[in-house]
Motif scaffolding. Structure first.
Motif, PDB file in Angstrom:
ATOM      1  N   TYR A 541      19.799  41.075  47.986  1.00  0.00           N
ATOM      2  CA  TYR A 541      18.796  40.620  48.950  1.00  0.00           C
ATOM      3  C   TYR A 541      17.371  40.846  48.456  1.00  0.00           C
ATOM      4  CZ  TYR A 541      22.713  40.225  52.166  1.00  0.00           C
ATOM      5  OH  TYR A 541      23.903  39.868  52.753  1.00  0.00           O
ATOM      6  N   HIS A 546      14.578  36.546  51.358  1.00  0.00           N
ATOM      7  CA  HIS A 546      15.251  37.525  52.220  1.00  0.00           C
ATOM      8  C   HIS A 546      14.245  38.393  52.995  1.00  0.00           C
ATOM      9  CE1 HIS A 546      19.045  36.441  50.380  1.00  0.00           C
ATOM     10  NE2 HIS A 546      18.541  36.675  49.189  1.00  0.00           N
ATOM     11  N   PHE A 567       9.451  41.758  51.855  1.00  0.00           N
ATOM     12  CA  PHE A 567      10.623  41.660  50.988  1.00  0.00           C
ATOM     13  C   PHE A 567      10.367  42.526  49.753  1.00  0.00           C
ATOM     14  CE2 PHE A 567       7.682  38.318  49.817  1.00  0.00           C
ATOM     15  CZ  PHE A 567       7.651  38.345  48.434  1.00  0.00           C
TER      16      PHE A 567
END
Length: 705
Positions: A541, A546, A567
């Motif tokens: 991720y 993400h 992120f």
């Protein structure tokens, strides 16, 4: 032990090192301390004007890596500190430092650092006449090398033609053939008898030179007949003109490549210029340079080999980190996990961030949180959102991840603020567009009037102007947008602000890596500290696709790179360190464990930290450490996690190798705590003491068992 501190004054590093001329003379005459590499480096600095130079200048002058001078002087300084054993020196970074023991140093132009030998050491070198004595020793080596080259040429010409009129036959070949001791071929590098024929000339201060004649791989004229520094592919080979050798050249046989390659080092000298077979004792300047270059190539080779060996040691950890993004180094106390984490990051040429978890560490420290603001003009204190250390680190990594961006706003804004301050010091405001500006208490621009009250009062923040610079709406209402654009125009025309250009995110292969080290990662309350980062830490991720909303995302300003969600950039890696036996905190969160790769660091794997620090006591330290750790594993309730790590034995330098003091002052207390709550604690402690003092004869046997 006296603790001395380095201070930095006007770019010069200063420290009072109380080593007298007589002490330096004793050190310089200690053959166990002053090896040839140390002496050579000192003499090269000494012979420079005013006994000073940069490592870069010396490296270029002598055709060696500048790092070789840096490393050699540092190792010499460590040896001096160890011999005197009366002080330690703390550098300006708070860490132990050594180079300043024999040297002074300062920053000069172009980012270079100039070293100069301390006055007392200069006097000692002069009074001992070290230069002339060293010159005499070097002259003997040059003469020896001359004879070696003469023999090499004579050998090859004789075996190629068996002509007794060939060069050097009477002096070098005939005595061997008459005694029936002449070996035509062989591999000196592997212990062949051919090496005996040059035994009078093969040993030098920095290594041994081997002779190798292997016509089965070609002919006597091929590159398979050569001289080489032992253990290397650094060779001298002959260049033929029909049946006679006319010159010698240096090459590097890069045997580690597939297929192997020969690198011509562009150093070819005729036999005449080298003074070979001139029947003179003297050596020519060409031969001196030829030999010096041959030695310098070896010095560079040795440095590269050390670097390669170090990288090979780190490679398993690097592969584990780059494959998983997150790595925890776990193991017994004293195994050097934190130092290893930094070494891994350095090997990746990564930017390093470092924090240490503890029970009171929380989300606001790591990610973001509210922090009080300084009092405003009316004395009111408020709160503002501030990034935590990890979020700041990710911003830096993301910025490094962007190419072709044009943005010099930060430096130009500083110029603007300084200009406003200069005007205010002269009782003036700065006219920009339709307004005159002073400063608010937070270094933002504020409309002001020195003499006439105004019905208008507003402040333009740095973020407002930056949004206008990026052609964004500075305020949701759009109010004063033109005024903020006027400030941008002023910065462009008066302060060299460049037109903004948005960059593009680099491909993964081009990214500079950023490594965030969390020391004692299991000492914090993991779930509380990481929050929604718990999700983002998963290696699958990483990246902008993400992004998640953080707890304070509604307070993030529009110009922030994470305004649309946070992120973890793909070039960010995390290394945690932890001791499994720490009983003061809860176990590491199992869901978090899944997001990290794990590597146990064993005591026996890290004994290289002793090199250059406790050399005199390494063998005994290994025996004692192995013996006591073997005993620890045999005690029910303990195990390898309770091993005594090699870092404990580094303290021997403080006790001049006294293992009893190490036990009393450091080990017994740790072991006592290990045994707390276990039956027969006193008896077990006595068994550990006996194991420590009655060290096993063969630590290798213990390791293999």
């Amino acid at each position: 032990m006296d603790i001395k501190k380095v201070i930095l004054t006007n770019g010069e590093y200063l420290c009072d090192i109380d080593i007298t001329v007589d002490e330096w003379k004793t050190i310089l005459q200690d053959e166990n301390l002053l090896n040839d590499n140390y002496k050579d480096a000192l003499i090269k600095f000494y012979t420079e004007p005013d006994h000073k130079s940069t490592c870069k200048a010396l490296g270029e002058k002598y055709n060696v890596s500048p790092q070789s001078f840096n490393g050699t002087i540092t190792n010499f300084a460590k040896a001096v500190q160890k011999k005197l054993n009366r002080f330690e020196i703390i550098g300006t970074d708070g860490k132990l430092t050594y180079w300043i023991i024999p040297m002074n140093g300062k920053h000069i132009s172009d980012g270079l650092f100039e070293w100069s030998i301390r006055e007392e050491l200069v006097t000692a070198i002069m009074e001992l006449d070290l230069i002339n004595k060293n010159n005499e020793k070097q002259l003997e080596e040059y003469k020896r090398f001359k004879k070696l080259l003469e023999y090499f040429v004579a050998h090859l010409e004789w075996v190629n033609s068996e002509d007794k009129n060939c060069k050097g036959f009477d002096n070098y070949i005939k005595p061997l053939t008459d005694a029936n001791n002449f070996k035509v071929t062989g591999q000196g590098y592997s212990g062949g008898n051919i090496q005996n024929q040059i035994s009078n000339w093969d040993k030098y201060s920095n290594g041994k030179i081997c002779i190798n004649v292997q016509p089965n791989f070609g002919s006597y004229k091929s590159s398979k007949s050569y001289l080489n520094w032992e253990g290397t592919g650094i060779n001298v080979i002959a260049k033929w003109n029909k049946e006679n050798i006319e010159s010698l050249l240096q090459e590097e046989y890069q045997y580690w490549l597939n297929p192997p390659k020969r690198k011509d080092l562009k150093i070819t000298r005729s036999l005449d210029s080298l003074g070979l077979f001139d029947n003179k004792e003297e050596v020519t300047k060409v031969l001196i340079d030829f030999f010096d270059n041959f030695k310098n190539i070896l010095a560079n080779h040795n440095i590269k080999q050390q670097e390669i060996k170090h990288m090979q040691t780190l490679e398993p950890y690097i592969n584990l980190l780059t494959a998983n993004y997150n790595l925890v180094l776990t193991g017994a106390p004293g195994t050097g996990k934190t130092f290893l984490a930094r070494e891994i990051a350095k090997a990746l040429n990564a930017e390093i961030g470092f924090i240490q978890f503890h029970p009171s560490y929380d989300y606001t420290d790591l990610v973001e949180g509210l922090r009080p603001t300084p009092p405003d003009e009316n004395g009111n204190i408020g709160f503002e959102r501030k990034d935590g250390v990890f979020k700041e680190f990710c911003k830096k990594a993301l910025k490094e991840n962007i190419a072709n961006e044009v943005d010099n706003f930060e430096e130009t804004w500083e110029k603007l603020i300084e200009l406003v301050k200069t005007n205010l010091s002269n009782d003036k405001l700065l006219k920009i567009g339709s307004w005159e500006y002073g400063l608010s208490t937070k270094d933002s621009l504020k409309y002001s009037s020195l003499n006439t009250p105004s019905q208008y009062s507003f402040t333009i923040t740095k973020q407002n102007v930056y949004d206008a610079y990026q052609s964004k709406k500075a305020r949701p209402s759009g109010a004063f947008q033109r005024d903020m654009e006027d400030v941008v125009d002023f910065m462009k025309t008066q302060l060299q602000l460049k037109d903004y250009q948005e960059g593009a995110i680099l491909k993964e292969a081009e990214n500079k890596k950023f490594v965030f080290i969390i020391d004692e990662i299991n000492r914090g309350e993991i779930s509380k500290i990481f929050g929604e980062l718990f999700f983002l830490l998963d290696p699958s991720y990483r990246g902008i696709e993400h992004k998640v909303q953080t707890q304070y995302s509604n307070l993030i300003e529009s110009g922030d790179v994470f305004s649309d969600g946070f992120f973890v950039p793909e070039n960010v890696y995390i290394i945690g360190t932890m001791n499994d036996i720490d009983r003061s905190v809860e176990s590491f969160d199992f869901a978090m464990r899944r997001r990290f790769a794990w590597k146990e660091i064993k005591a026996i794997d890290r004994i290289t930290m002793w090199d250059g620090v406790i050399d005199d006591w390494k063998e005994e330290s290994l025996k004692r450490m192995t013996s006591i750790n073997t005993k620890i594993e045999s005690i029910q309730g303990l195990g390898s996690a309770f091993h005594i790590g090699p870092a404990y034995f580094l303290k021997l330098k403080n006790y001049k190798g006294d293992f009893e003091q190490l036990w009393e002052n450091h080990l017994v207390g740790v072991l006592f705590e290990y045994l707390r709550g276990l039956p027969e604690r006193e008896k077990r402690l006595k068994e550990l003491f006996d194991a420590y003092n009655n060290a096993l004869e063969s630590p290798i046997d213990v390791e293999n068992n």
